[in-house]
Design a protein around this motif. Structure first.
Motif, PDB file in Angstrom:
ATOM      1  N   GLY A  11       0.793  -1.224   0.000  1.00  0.00           N
ATOM      2  CA  GLY A  11       0.000   0.000   0.000  1.00  0.00           C
ATOM      3  C   GLY A  11       0.822   1.269   0.000  1.00  0.00           C
ATOM      4  N   VAL A  12       2.152   1.160   0.138  1.00  0.00           N
ATOM      5  CA  VAL A  12       2.996   2.353   0.226  1.00  0.00           C
ATOM      6  C   VAL A  12       3.025   3.107  -1.102  1.00  0.00           C
ATOM      7  N   LEU A  44       8.829   2.938  -7.145  1.00  0.00           N
ATOM      8  CA  LEU A  44       8.236   2.831  -5.806  1.00  0.00           C
ATOM      9  C   LEU A  44       6.740   3.128  -5.855  1.00  0.00           C
ATOM     10  N   GLU A  45       6.366   4.172  -6.593  1.00  0.00           N
ATOM     11  CA  GLU A  45       4.964   4.578  -6.654  1.00  0.00           C
ATOM     12  C   GLU A  45       4.086   3.556  -7.370  1.00  0.00           C
ATOM     13  N   ARG A  50      10.143  -2.654  -4.131  1.00  0.00           N
ATOM     14  CA  ARG A  50       9.776  -2.757  -2.714  1.00  0.00           C
ATOM     15  C   ARG A  50      10.544  -1.691  -1.927  1.00  0.00           C
ATOM     16  N   PRO A  51       9.866  -0.849  -1.142  1.00  0.00           N
ATOM     17  CA  PRO A  51      10.553   0.242  -0.438  1.00  0.00           C
ATOM     18  C   PRO A  51      11.440  -0.260   0.697  1.00  0.00           C
ATOM     19  N   ASP A  68       5.314   6.389  10.383  1.00  0.00           N
ATOM     20  CA  ASP A  68       4.184   5.507  10.682  1.00  0.00           C
ATOM     21  C   ASP A  68       3.009   5.770   9.745  1.00  0.00           C
ATOM     22  N   ASP A  69       2.741   7.059   9.450  1.00  0.00           N
ATOM     23  CA  ASP A  69       1.634   7.394   8.558  1.00  0.00           C
ATOM     24  C   ASP A  69       1.919   6.956   7.129  1.00  0.00           C
ATOM     25  N   LEU A  70       3.175   7.043   6.736  1.00  0.00           N
ATOM     26  CA  LEU A  70       3.549   6.698   5.370  1.00  0.00           C
ATOM     27  C   LEU A  70       3.285   5.224   5.079  1.00  0.00           C
TER      28      LEU A  70
END
Length: 198
Positions: A11-12, A44-45, A50-51, A68-70
């Motif tokens: 989901g990142v 990445l987007e 994989r980040p 944490d939000d990211l």
């Protein structure tokens, strides 16, 4: 990695794209801010890459959001995903690695300055790196004091007399990497450039 961890990382990419577009930034502009290439950012987007922590830290800083939000990780303390928080000397440590030896990762919560159990300098074998997630952190290294805010990075030899705690009346949170063997945590130029080095 379990399915939950894979879903979190999967989901990142969409979140990164949405954050960049809301800021009205191009891939090239974001590349200049983070020292990551436009090609890497694009991959990445779209989820083709994989980040890693070294990529996520400068991206969180550039977008002005907590790490944490990211990643929108599940709440800390869920026994199916995270290890249990540990209280030690007035601090809360959330272990983020399961293996013994090598580099250990922790989320560390420091109590408000008035509630700190000690301000005595300490030394021990090893090397530490930390990233401020929230609040303001006061770091004393020998006779030098550093005040750090969210997004700032520090690395130092723990053989140097030091003390870390909240700088004011709020708790402070850091993401810390610590190594008994003294390995240095190397980051890209975009992430370390804004930090303080001991």
């Amino acid at each position: 990695m379990d399915d939950t961890g894979h879903d979190v990382l999967a989901g990142v990419g969409p979140r990164l794209r949405d954050l960049r577009r809301r800021r009205g930034a191009t891939l090239d502009q974001l590349a200049a801010e983070t020292a990551l290439t436009a090609s890497t950012l694009s991959r990445l987007e779209t989820g083709k890459l994989r980040p890693t922590l070294e990529q996520l830290l400068p991206l969180a800083r550039a977008h002005g959001v907590p790490l944490d939000d990211l990643v929108q990780a599940p709440p800390t303390g869920d026994p199916r995903i995270h290890l249990r928080p540990v209280r030690h000397r007035g601090l809360v440590f959330v272990p983020l690695t399961r293996r013994g030896g090598g580099v250990q990762a922790f989320k560390v919560v420091y109590p408000p300055a008035a509630a700190s159990p000690t301000t005595a300098l300490q030394t021990h074998e090893g090397y530490e790196w930390f990233y401020v997630l929230d609040g303001r952190v006061r770091l004393v290294l020998d006779d030098t004091e550093h005040l750090l805010g969210p997004g700032e990075v520090v690395e130092f030899d723990t053989g140097t007399p030091h003390w870390i705690g909240s700088a004011d009346d709020r708790p402070a949170e850091t993401l810390a990497l610590f190594s008994l063997q003294g390995e240095h945590a190397h980051l890209g130029r975009g992430a370390t450039g804004a930090g303080h080095h001991g």
